[in-house]
Design an enzyme around this catalytic site. Sequence first.
Site, PDB file in Angstrom:
ATOM      1  CG  HIS A 256      40.847  44.424  49.833  1.00 60.06           C
ATOM      2  ND1 HIS A 256      40.770  45.416  48.297  1.00 60.06           N
ATOM      3  CD2 HIS A 256      40.341  43.368  48.498  1.00 60.06           C
ATOM      4  CE1 HIS A 256      39.833  45.112  47.359  1.00 60.06           C
ATOM      5  NE2 HIS A 256      39.555  43.883  47.512  1.00 60.06           N
TER       6      HIS A 256
ATOM      7  CD1 TRP B 243      61.949  52.845  27.887  1.00 59.20           C
ATOM      8  CD2 TRP B 243      62.658  52.722  29.889  1.00 59.20           C
ATOM      9  NE1 TRP B 243      62.264  54.060  27.374  1.00 59.20           N
ATOM     10  CE2 TRP B 243      62.753  54.454  28.855  1.00 59.20           C
ATOM     11  CE3 TRP B 243      62.895  53.122  31.175  1.00 59.20           C
ATOM     12  CZ2 TRP B 243      63.508  55.631  30.086  1.00 59.20           C
ATOM     13  CZ3 TRP B 243      62.948  54.416  31.804  1.00 59.20           C
ATOM     14  CH2 TRP B 243      63.531  55.344  31.041  1.00 59.20           C
TER      15      TRP B 243
HETATM   16  C1  23J Z   1      35.738  44.198  46.185  1.00 56.68           C
HETATM   17  C2  23J Z   1      34.807  44.045  45.959  1.00 56.68           C
HETATM   18  C3  23J Z   1      34.514  42.616  45.853  1.00 56.68           C
HETATM   19  C4  23J Z   1      35.062  41.777  45.864  1.00 56.68           C
HETATM   20  C5  23J Z   1      36.495  41.912  45.536  1.00 56.68           C
HETATM   21  C6  23J Z   1      37.021  43.618  45.560  1.00 56.68           C
HETATM   22  C7  23J Z   1      37.810  41.436  45.087  1.00 56.68           C
HETATM   23  O1  23J Z   1      37.461  40.097  44.178  1.00 56.68           O
HETATM   24  C8  23J Z   1      38.980  41.528  45.093  1.00 56.68           C
HETATM   25  O2  23J Z   1      39.785  41.486  44.349  1.00 56.68           O
HETATM   26  O3  23J Z   1      39.694  41.677  46.351  1.00 56.68           O
HETATM   27  S1  23J Z   1      34.813  39.590  45.223  1.00 56.68           S
HETATM   28 MN    MN Z   2      42.071  41.331  45.643  1.00 57.50          MN
END
Ligand code: 23J
Ligand code: MN
Length: 261
Positions: free
Chosen positions: A83, A65
């Site tokens: 996000h 593992w």
């Molecule tokens: C953070 C800032 C810009 C971007 C991203 C993340 C991603 O592409 C993502 O993986 O969410 S463009």
């Molecule tokens: Mn992403």
Amino acid sequence: MNDMSVLGGLGAALLSGSVKVVDITAPLGPETPVLYLPPQFGKNTPNVKVHKISAYDQDGPFWAWNWIELGEHTGTHFDAPSHWITGKDHEGNTTDTIKPQNFVAPVNVIDRSKEAAADHDYLLTVDSIKDWEAEHGEIEAGTWVLMRTDWYKRNGSTETFLNADENGPHSPGPTAEAIEYLLSKGIIGWGQETVGTDAGSAGGMTPPFPAHNLMHKANKFGLASLSNLDQLPAKGAILIAAPLKFVGGTGSPVRALALIV
Ligand code: 23J
Ligand code: MN
């Protein structure tokens, strides 16, 4: 067809192979390309690391593992509304609270592989989506929209996948207006084959990173680093892509699948 016979038919079709399962996921491991953001945007996400716990040895005589070090936004992955700052206050905006219905849905695949091969900075426009709808039918509420570019064929190396030069990364994506248009149709998610859901040039757009900004503002989702979209029909496939149930997660690697006939 009544509701029971729909699933009975699907089960039989899966067993007979008349419905096929297409893996639209890229391999996930230490070689998986990850996003690179220039210093003005802040920190970056690390590469995948795999740490051995045991391999049928003195650390575990009968078993193997590993434990893995993994960014949420790594490889083929799902973007949750939390996000992005525009999506941070929505109800049910994290990987553990998104309604699971969103993880299984009909999918529209817009093939712009020729355009992206001719122009690495290709941007999908509203007119181009309307052309696609005239040919294949309207994009319906509750569905996913993926752009096929065949960019996944560049996913073997970070250099070809990010495709950066002194002016920054060059990879295809949507215009802000295209995302606004898709949201007006009621889509639940936008995905593509590049490292993120936005074009390489998206940091300079208005708003910056429009797929992220606008989709997540609308409490909708993203899929990035998809593969094999050349195996999907324009319409008629079912997408299955569920993030891990990370508590408070902003995204997660997924095993993305499509059911096709
Ligand atoms: C953070 C800032 C810009 C971007 C991203 C993340 C991603 O592409 C993502 O993986 O969410 S463009
Ligand atoms: Mn992403």
